[in-house]
Enzyme design. Structure first.
Site, PDB file in Angstrom:
ATOM      1  N   HIS A   1      98.358  49.890 -29.332  1.00 37.76           N
ATOM      2  CA  HIS A   1      97.501  48.677 -28.621  1.00 37.76           C
ATOM      3  C   HIS A   1      98.461  47.522 -27.860  1.00 37.76           C
ATOM      4  CE1 HIS A   1      93.561  49.748 -30.151  1.00 37.76           C
ATOM      5  NE2 HIS A   1      94.178  50.426 -30.905  1.00 37.76           N
TER       6      HIS A   1
ATOM      7  N   ASP B   1     101.350  40.668 -23.447  1.00 29.52           N
ATOM      8  CA  ASP B   1      99.820  41.243 -24.143  1.00 29.52           C
ATOM      9  C   ASP B   1      99.852  42.754 -23.814  1.00 29.52           C
ATOM     10  OD1 ASP B   1      97.802  41.244 -25.833  1.00 29.52           O
ATOM     11  OD2 ASP B   1      97.035  39.379 -24.891  1.00 29.52           O
TER      12      ASP B   1
HETATM   13  P1  ADP Z   1      94.347  40.333 -29.783  1.00 26.04           P
HETATM   14  O1  ADP Z   1      93.862  41.719 -29.974  1.00 26.04           O
HETATM   15  O2  ADP Z   1      95.981  40.357 -29.782  1.00 26.04           O
HETATM   16  O3  ADP Z   1      93.677  39.234 -30.857  1.00 26.04           O
HETATM   17  P2  ADP Z   1      92.502  40.502 -27.715  1.00 26.04           P
HETATM   18  O4  ADP Z   1      92.067  39.415 -26.584  1.00 26.04           O
HETATM   19  O5  ADP Z   1      92.814  41.770 -27.180  1.00 26.04           O
HETATM   20  O6  ADP Z   1      93.731  39.797 -28.626  1.00 26.04           O
HETATM   21  O7  ADP Z   1      91.365  40.528 -28.657  1.00 26.04           O
HETATM   22  C1  ADP Z   1      90.895  39.436 -29.482  1.00 26.04           C
HETATM   23  C2  ADP Z   1      89.463  39.600 -30.101  1.00 26.04           C
HETATM   24  O8  ADP Z   1      89.099  38.742 -31.064  1.00 26.04           O
HETATM   25  C3  ADP Z   1      88.522  39.696 -29.069  1.00 26.04           C
HETATM   26  O9  ADP Z   1      87.563  40.844 -29.209  1.00 26.04           O
HETATM   27  C4  ADP Z   1      87.721  38.481 -29.176  1.00 26.04           C
HETATM   28  O10 ADP Z   1      86.227  38.475 -29.079  1.00 26.04           O
HETATM   29  C5  ADP Z   1      88.151  38.067 -30.678  1.00 26.04           C
HETATM   30  N1  ADP Z   1      87.795  36.759 -31.051  1.00 26.04           N
HETATM   31  C6  ADP Z   1      88.775  35.832 -30.186  1.00 26.04           C
HETATM   32  N2  ADP Z   1      88.570  34.493 -30.925  1.00 26.04           N
HETATM   33  C7  ADP Z   1      87.299  34.769 -31.662  1.00 26.04           C
HETATM   34  C8  ADP Z   1      86.670  33.815 -32.492  1.00 26.04           C
HETATM   35  N3  ADP Z   1      87.058  32.577 -32.664  1.00 26.04           N
HETATM   36  N4  ADP Z   1      85.928  34.195 -33.342  1.00 26.04           N
HETATM   37  C9  ADP Z   1      85.478  35.464 -33.476  1.00 26.04           C
HETATM   38  N5  ADP Z   1      86.015  36.655 -32.675  1.00 26.04           N
HETATM   39  C10 ADP Z   1      87.174  35.982 -31.926  1.00 26.04           C
HETATM   40  C1  G6P Z   2      96.276  42.866 -32.516  1.00 25.53           C
HETATM   41  C2  G6P Z   2      97.033  44.199 -32.996  1.00 25.53           C
HETATM   42  C3  G6P Z   2      96.163  44.613 -34.281  1.00 25.53           C
HETATM   43  C4  G6P Z   2      95.921  43.631 -35.135  1.00 25.53           C
HETATM   44  C5  G6P Z   2      95.392  42.399 -34.657  1.00 25.53           C
HETATM   45  C6  G6P Z   2      95.047  41.438 -35.546  1.00 25.53           C
HETATM   46  O1  G6P Z   2      94.934  43.098 -32.046  1.00 25.53           O
HETATM   47  O2  G6P Z   2      97.156  44.909 -32.012  1.00 25.53           O
HETATM   48  O3  G6P Z   2      96.698  45.861 -34.651  1.00 25.53           O
HETATM   49  O4  G6P Z   2      95.090  44.339 -36.465  1.00 25.53           O
HETATM   50  O5  G6P Z   2      96.116  41.806 -33.686  1.00 25.53           O
HETATM   51  O6  G6P Z   2      96.116  40.880 -36.346  1.00 25.53           O
HETATM   52  P1  G6P Z   2      96.159  41.429 -37.832  1.00 25.53           P
HETATM   53  O7  G6P Z   2      97.501  41.010 -38.235  1.00 25.53           O
HETATM   54  O8  G6P Z   2      95.551  40.188 -38.525  1.00 25.53           O
HETATM   55  O9  G6P Z   2      95.707  42.593 -38.238  1.00 25.53           O
END
Ligand code: ADP
Ligand code: G6P
Length: 462
Positions: A164, A372
């Site tokens: 990812h 990212d």
């Molecule tokens: P990462 O996987 O690095 O966290 P992404 O942008 O790909 O970054 O995914 C983040 C996910 O977390 C999104 O699906 C988003 O809807 C969810 N998210 C982000 N902020 C919040 C929040 N404050 N509360 C609930 N869900 C959240």
């Molecule tokens: C990104 C990574 C995931 C991970 C998520 C949240 O989306 O690609 O593998 O699960 O961040 O991070 P955490 O360390 O809380 O699992």
């Protein structure tokens, strides 16, 4: 030992889709943070599949349980493994290295062995539970050794792996003392998927150089085994977000939020895990720059920054939190007017409906990661703009930039450029904004998270 059942889809990922709630939510399950869980949950629910992963709590794992249409197979992680495997090798070595070494990765031999041990445990749980000839889909950087370990234990399985996060170029990957072991772990899969073609190119180069793999197009040959390597950009459940956004309750809440928070001003929104890859600090500096140039902008816009707590035991994450909170304090101290605050900052998760309402309330969305894999927040914002309103500012360094070409793309390191882009977003003519948003919606509606999963599984089943 869990029973071997023929689930239509078997996922292996470090985190289960749910974690135990704390405080008021004690004893209940809530959705795990991050894009991996957001993307895979609807896929596994649709298939009625199984998911092997960690509950987010250390100590012995609970028995397997069904929840929300998914069979959960918990894998235990001990307190010492949490420190050395999760905080250490995963988030102190691999995470910064794969994100372009924007923080210095640490290489410790005492973190490597626990990484091997935990990967072996995940492979064992999967080998014990997956049915004969099942298709198993392993996810992300925490489990790069699982494909080869699993192939050794269960040669009958079809094994896919999807990363990812970005895959780094040769000059960074080559620093890893365990580069050969990581590659051999990954190459146990039948199909390896990445977010972008850039990641695929990086991987093919290092597989040739450090694992002596023979490369023929997107196919690798190693020890008589063929591995297909390709890009599969992850996406969102577009229709679900679009429909949720037009639900009357969400529409009403968005208006209310706009009234309370915006107070007649445009809302600029940032939504991220509190992670140094997300560029939250640079975004705040750019907003500071904008207000320094035009202090009256405090009456035109407000920046709402939602930061989800993440990996707080790792010192770089704690430092980032202090830095971000200091910047917020500085901007608000310098530019607030009586009754008007320029930055509204929240350090917590929000319920799904509230997040959608917030997306709907924002005229401008700022997604400015320094690196990212994809960034689903950007795609979710676009999915909620069913009326083609809203402007997306998007970093060139998010995987999503390859598809969302009609966003206002920025170099997130360029504070002046970013400040100018925010100004431009605030005054973008409606016709132009609509044209851009409608193009991005066309792209996303044609490639949803279901298309992503179907194309990967198809590649794996041939
Ligand atoms: P990462 O996987 O690095 O966290 P992404 O942008 O790909 O970054 O995914 C983040 C996910 O977390 C999104 O699906 C988003 O809807 C969810 N998210 C982000 N902020 C919040 C929040 N404050 N509360 C609930 N869900 C959240
Ligand atoms: C990104 C990574 C995931 C991970 C998520 C949240 O989306 O690609 O593998 O699960 O961040 O991070 P955490 O360390 O809380 O699992």
């Amino acid at each position: 030992m869990p029973a071997r059942k023929k689930w239509p889809l078997f996922i292996v990922a470090n985190r289960l889709p749910v974690v135990r709630g704390k405080g008021k939510g004690e004893g209940t399950w809530k959705r795990s943070p991050g894009g991996l869980v957001s993307a895979l949950t609807p896929i596994v629910q649709r298939a009625g599949g199984a998911w092997a992963g960690w509950t987010g709590t250390t100590g012995p794992a609970p028995d397997p349980f069904d929840y929300d249409g998914i069979a959960h197979l918990p894998v235990p992680i001990s307190r010492t493994q949490l420190a050395s495997f999760y905080d250490g090798f995963c988030n102190g070595t691999i995470w910064p290295l794969y994100h372009g070494a924007i923080r210095e990765p640490e290489y410790h031999r005492r973190w490597w062995q626990p990484y091997v041990t935990v990967n072996r445990r995940f492979a064992e749980v999967t080998a014990e539970s997956a049915a004969q000839d099942a298709t198993v889909w392993v996810h992300d950087y925490q489990l790069q050794l699982v494909p080869a370990l699993l192939r050794e234990m269960r040669p009958d399985l079809r094994i896919g792996f999807f990363l990812h996060i970005p895959f780094p170029p040769e000059e960074l990957f080559g620093r890893l003392p365990w580069r050969r072991q990581i590659l051999e772990g990954l190459l146990g899969a039948d199909v390896i998927g990445f977010q972008t073609q850039g990641d695929v190119g990086n991987f093919l180069r290092v597989a040739r150089r450090y694992a002596d793999a023979r490369v023929d197009g997107g196919q690798l040959q190693i020890h008589g085994h063929t591995v297909n390597v390709d890009s599969f950009p992850v996406s969102t459940d577009f229709d679900h977000y679009s429909q949720m956004a037009s639900d009357p309750k969400v529409v009403k809440r968005a208006v209310q939020l706009h009234h309370q928070v915006g107070q007649g001003r445009k809302i600029i929104l940032g939504v991220d895990r509190l992670d140094y890859t997300k560029g939250i600090d640079v975004r705040l500096r750019a907003f500071h720059e904008l207000l320094s140039r035009r202090p009256e902008a405090v009456r035109e816009c407000v920046l709402v920054q939602l930061a989800v707590p993440s990996r707080w035991r790792v010192s770089e994450y704690r430092e980032l939190r202090s830095q971000v909170e200091e910047l917020v304090g500085q901007i608000n101290g310098e530019f607030s007017e009586v009754g008007l605050t320029p930055v509204q900052y929240m350090h917590r998760e929000l319920p799904f409906n509230e997040l959608i309402a917030l997306y709907r309330s924002a005229e401008v969305m700022m997604v400015t990661p320094l690196a990212d894999g994809m960034n689903l927040v950007a795609k979710e914002y676009v999915a909620t703009r069913f009326d083609n309103s809203g402007v997306l500012i998007l970093s060139e360094f998010a995987g999503a930039a390859e598809e969302l070409k009609s966003a206002l793309q920025v170099n997130p390191h360029d504070v002046d450029g970013l400040a100018e882009t925010i100004d431009m977003a605030l005054s973008l003519p409606e016709k132009e904004a609509t044209r851009r948003m409608s193009r991005m919606r066309d792209v996303l509606s044609e490639h949803t998270v279901y298309d992503w999963a179907d194309s990967f599984i198809e590649a794996l089943d041939v």
